[in-house]
Design a protein around this motif. Structure first.
Motif, PDB file in Angstrom:
ATOM      1  N   THR A 196       0.524  -1.144   0.099  1.00 14.08           N
ATOM      2  CA  THR A 196      -0.013   0.394  -0.137  1.00 14.08           C
ATOM      3  C   THR A 196       0.980   0.848  -0.274  1.00 14.08           C
ATOM      4  O   THR A 196       1.636   0.969   0.369  1.00 14.08           O
ATOM      5  CB  THR A 196      -0.887  -0.616   1.011  1.00 14.08           C
ATOM      6  OG1 THR A 196      -1.699  -0.981   1.451  1.00 14.08           O
ATOM      7  CG2 THR A 196      -2.226   1.261   1.198  1.00 14.08           C
TER       8      THR A 196
ATOM      9  N   GLN B  55       2.884  -5.490   2.967  1.00 15.54           N
ATOM     10  CA  GLN B  55       2.639  -6.436   3.877  1.00 15.54           C
ATOM     11  C   GLN B  55       3.070  -7.854   4.248  1.00 15.54           C
ATOM     12  O   GLN B  55       3.277  -9.083   3.237  1.00 15.54           O
ATOM     13  CB  GLN B  55       0.848  -7.095   2.945  1.00 15.54           C
ATOM     14  CG  GLN B  55      -0.085  -5.985   3.153  1.00 15.54           C
ATOM     15  CD  GLN B  55      -1.307  -6.050   1.897  1.00 15.54           C
ATOM     16  OE1 GLN B  55      -1.066  -7.762   1.446  1.00 15.54           O
ATOM     17  NE2 GLN B  55      -2.030  -5.751   1.768  1.00 15.54           N
TER      18      GLN B  55
ATOM     19  N   GLU C 253      -7.350 -12.077  -1.293  1.00 15.15           N
ATOM     20  CA  GLU C 253      -7.894 -11.952   0.369  1.00 15.15           C
ATOM     21  C   GLU C 253      -7.360 -11.014   0.519  1.00 15.15           C
ATOM     22  O   GLU C 253      -7.964 -10.202   0.868  1.00 15.15           O
ATOM     23  CB  GLU C 253      -8.811 -12.574   0.411  1.00 15.15           C
ATOM     24  CG  GLU C 253     -10.194 -12.587   1.649  1.00 15.15           C
ATOM     25  CD  GLU C 253     -10.665 -11.773   1.218  1.00 15.15           C
ATOM     26  OE1 GLU C 253     -11.769 -10.943   2.175  1.00 15.15           O
ATOM     27  OE2 GLU C 253     -11.059 -11.275  -0.710  1.00 15.15           O
ATOM     28  N   ILE C 254      -6.432 -11.980   1.852  1.00 16.56           N
ATOM     29  CA  ILE C 254      -5.691 -10.691   2.772  1.00 16.56           C
ATOM     30  C   ILE C 254      -4.828  -9.719   2.062  1.00 16.56           C
ATOM     31  O   ILE C 254      -5.081  -8.588   2.767  1.00 16.56           O
ATOM     32  CB  ILE C 254      -4.737 -11.746   3.175  1.00 16.56           C
ATOM     33  CG1 ILE C 254      -5.700 -12.673   3.868  1.00 16.56           C
ATOM     34  CG2 ILE C 254      -4.235 -10.915   4.076  1.00 16.56           C
ATOM     35  CD1 ILE C 254      -4.509 -14.326   4.010  1.00 16.56           C
TER      36      ILE C 254
ATOM     37  N   SER D 217      -6.197  -7.663  -0.317  1.00 20.98           N
ATOM     38  CA  SER D 217      -6.975  -6.806  -0.522  1.00 20.98           C
ATOM     39  C   SER D 217      -7.528  -5.942   1.138  1.00 20.98           C
ATOM     40  O   SER D 217      -7.617  -4.656   1.431  1.00 20.98           O
ATOM     41  CB  SER D 217      -8.534  -7.201  -1.194  1.00 20.98           C
ATOM     42  OG  SER D 217      -7.971  -7.558  -2.189  1.00 20.98           O
ATOM     43  N   ARG D 218      -7.890  -6.560   1.683  1.00 25.17           N
ATOM     44  CA  ARG D 218      -8.056  -6.362   3.044  1.00 25.17           C
ATOM     45  C   ARG D 218      -7.649  -5.642   4.138  1.00 25.17           C
ATOM     46  O   ARG D 218      -7.527  -4.810   4.566  1.00 25.17           O
ATOM     47  CB  ARG D 218      -8.754  -8.024   4.320  1.00 25.17           C
ATOM     48  CG  ARG D 218     -10.078  -8.989   4.191  1.00 25.17           C
ATOM     49  CD  ARG D 218     -10.097  -9.330   4.871  1.00 25.17           C
ATOM     50  NE  ARG D 218     -11.481 -10.366   4.392  1.00 25.17           N
ATOM     51  CZ  ARG D 218     -12.876 -10.049   4.919  1.00 25.17           C
ATOM     52  NH1 ARG D 218     -13.091  -8.912   5.661  1.00 25.17           N
ATOM     53  NH2 ARG D 218     -13.494 -10.942   4.206  1.00 25.17           N
ATOM     54  N   ALA D 219      -6.322  -6.404   3.635  1.00 21.61           N
ATOM     55  CA  ALA D 219      -4.954  -5.146   4.067  1.00 21.61           C
ATOM     56  C   ALA D 219      -4.720  -4.112   3.618  1.00 21.61           C
ATOM     57  O   ALA D 219      -4.383  -3.368   4.171  1.00 21.61           O
ATOM     58  CB  ALA D 219      -3.591  -5.924   4.098  1.00 21.61           C
ATOM     59  N   HIS D 220      -5.220  -3.398   2.069  1.00 19.47           N
ATOM     60  CA  HIS D 220      -4.928  -2.233   1.464  1.00 19.47           C
ATOM     61  C   HIS D 220      -6.234  -1.886   1.963  1.00 19.47           C
ATOM     62  O   HIS D 220      -6.216  -0.291   2.539  1.00 19.47           O
ATOM     63  CB  HIS D 220      -5.559  -2.794   0.339  1.00 19.47           C
ATOM     64  CG  HIS D 220      -5.032  -3.098  -0.663  1.00 19.47           C
ATOM     65  ND1 HIS D 220      -3.151  -2.465  -0.356  1.00 19.47           N
ATOM     66  CD2 HIS D 220      -4.054  -4.007  -1.233  1.00 19.47           C
ATOM     67  CE1 HIS D 220      -2.345  -2.981  -1.183  1.00 19.47           C
ATOM     68  NE2 HIS D 220      -3.111  -4.391  -1.839  1.00 19.47           N
ATOM     69  N   LEU D 221      -7.468  -1.954   2.228  1.00 19.03           N
ATOM     70  CA  LEU D 221      -8.649  -1.700   3.025  1.00 19.03           C
ATOM     71  C   LEU D 221      -8.129  -0.942   4.432  1.00 19.03           C
ATOM     72  O   LEU D 221      -8.934   0.547   5.027  1.00 19.03           O
ATOM     73  CB  LEU D 221     -10.002  -2.399   3.217  1.00 19.03           C
ATOM     74  CG  LEU D 221     -10.857  -2.159   2.257  1.00 19.03           C
ATOM     75  CD1 LEU D 221     -11.811  -3.549   2.546  1.00 19.03           C
ATOM     76  CD2 LEU D 221     -11.576  -1.342   1.420  1.00 19.03           C
ATOM     77  N   ALA D 222      -7.750  -1.660   5.181  1.00 26.13           N
ATOM     78  CA  ALA D 222      -7.069  -1.176   6.668  1.00 26.13           C
ATOM     79  C   ALA D 222      -6.174   0.035   6.531  1.00 26.13           C
ATOM     80  O   ALA D 222      -5.920   0.827   6.875  1.00 26.13           O
ATOM     81  CB  ALA D 222      -6.575  -1.748   7.169  1.00 26.13           C
TER      82      ALA D 222
ATOM     83  N   GLY E 138      -9.074  -7.057  -6.231  1.00 23.57           N
ATOM     84  CA  GLY E 138      -9.211  -6.838  -5.359  1.00 23.57           C
ATOM     85  C   GLY E 138      -8.554  -5.868  -4.712  1.00 23.57           C
ATOM     86  O   GLY E 138      -9.195  -4.746  -4.418  1.00 23.57           O
TER      87      GLY E 138
ATOM     88  N   VAL F 255      -9.430  -1.644  -3.792  1.00 20.82           N
ATOM     89  CA  VAL F 255      -9.344  -0.680  -3.062  1.00 20.82           C
ATOM     90  C   VAL F 255      -8.361   1.017  -3.228  1.00 20.82           C
ATOM     91  O   VAL F 255      -9.096   2.067  -2.909  1.00 20.82           O
ATOM     92  CB  VAL F 255      -8.111  -1.560  -1.864  1.00 20.82           C
ATOM     93  CG1 VAL F 255      -8.279  -0.691  -0.861  1.00 20.82           C
ATOM     94  CG2 VAL F 255      -9.075  -2.579  -1.512  1.00 20.82           C
TER      95      VAL F 255
END
Length: 347
Positions: free
Chosen positions: A13, A35, A47-48, A50-55, A88, A92
């Motif tokens: 990110t 990450q 999937e991991i 994408s979620r890490a980018h969101l945070a 994904g 983000v």
């Protein structure tokens, strides 16, 4: 003019701020958050990621703005990677950039991630400008390009299977090294004896001529298989620990020689005296040295090889902001229908 760049194509990110005055572009800030969790799995889990980018995306952007001493209202445009990459993860960054641009009333510019890598070195060396031959080598892509001018990219050759960075990662796994494997193989190869093993140089032989289908293309699946057989043989002999640095050296020598030969071959054929390297593999010192030696021997004169620092060789938002600045200067804009794409041709 200030451009905020956002990059989220894989497992970094990143955000950056670039300011321009006339033709000069200055990197005011660059933040890259990697990450590390993916090392547990030996590869990136989409999937991991994408979620890490969101945070991370909002805090990373805030930090980049703070480091640049730039208020949000002073941003004139936002550049964002919209492909190629993990869909994904890309979504983000694209969604964040579009929402922020809409709220600020400034343009958003979608950037091809591969084009960004071409601009990376120019941020550090003003001479790394077209016309040049480019080698883009990363975990997901390996390609040779002729670049007569910014915005004009002619594909000469590409990998037919594994990308160079992917080959490094898979070979590292065979040798029991951590992910990502490039830097670990490079470090281990320094201890290796180059005469202990010799692996084939894939799709590289003296009988090739311009116009042949394999003249510029590369392939690393066979090289990876050769390493696999050598590793299994060493395991049967109970000698893998002893042979590991020699295997790493032989693999790196084969891959580097192949890439260097094909790159300089392209520069000679196209009459280019500048060679630009980009992507994560471009920070491999053996590759940079090999390309420079071949350029000196085969082109000579005022020929030059440009390679980014490790910080700008990895996926980063500075190169995205710089590419966005180029498109902005040409009057190009994206609208709010901007989408993310897993594949996106450059040439």
């Amino acid at each position: 003019m200030r451009v905020l760049g956002v990059e989220s194509s894989c497992d970094e990110t990143s955000a950056a701020v670039i300011s321009s005055r006339g033709d000069d572009a200055t990197l005011d800030s660059l933040v890259i958050l990697s990450q590390d969790v993916h090392a547990i799995f030996g590869g990136v889990v989409p999937e991991i990621a994408s979620r890490a980018h969101l945070a991370a995306v909002a805090p990373v952007v805030r930090r980049a703005l703070a480091d640049a001493r730039c208020a949000l209202g002073e941003v004139d445009a936002i550049g964002v990677t919209n492909g190629p990459g993990l869909v994904g993860a890309l979504l983000v960054g694209v969604s964040f950039a579009k929402a922020l641009a809409a709220s600020l009333g400034v343009p958003v510019i979608g950037v091809n991630h591969l084009e960004g890598h071409l601009f990376a070195t120019a941020l550090e060396d003003g001479a790394a400008v077209p016309p040049f031959t480019a080698l883009l080598a990363s975990g997901g892509h390996t390609m040779l390009l002729d670049v007569p001018a910014w915005g004009e990219y002619r594909l000469l050759g590409a990998t037919r299977d594994d990308a160079a960075g992917e080959a490094f990662d898979k070979t590292a796994k065979l040798l029991g090294l951590p992910y990502p494997g490039g830097r670990h193989i490079e470090a281990l190869a320094k201890e290796g004896d180059p005469s202990r093993f010799r692996f084939p140089r894939p799709m590289l032989h003296g009988g090739q001529r311009a116009g042949d289908a394999d003249y510029y293309d590369v392939s690393f699946s066979g090289l990876k298989t050769a390493v696999l057989h050598a590793v299994r043989d060493a395991e049967r002999r109970g000698a893998l620990d002893e042979e590991r640095p020699h295997l790493a050296r032989a693999f790196q020598d084969a891959l580097v020689e192949t890439l260097a030969a094909k790159t300089v071959r392209a520069a000679v054929e196209k009459g280019r005296t500048r060679v630009v390297l980009g992507g994560g593999v471009a920070c491999n010192a053996a590759l940079v040295s090999a390309v420079r030696e071949r350029v000196r021997a085969q082109i000579g004169g005022d020929a030059a090889v440009f390679a980014p620092s490790p910080r700008l060789a990895t996926d980063n938002a500075a190169m995205i902001a710089r590419a966005a600045l180029f498109h902005l200067a040409r009057g190009e804009r994206s609208d709010l229908s901007l989408n993310a794409f897993s594949s996106m041709p450059l040439a």
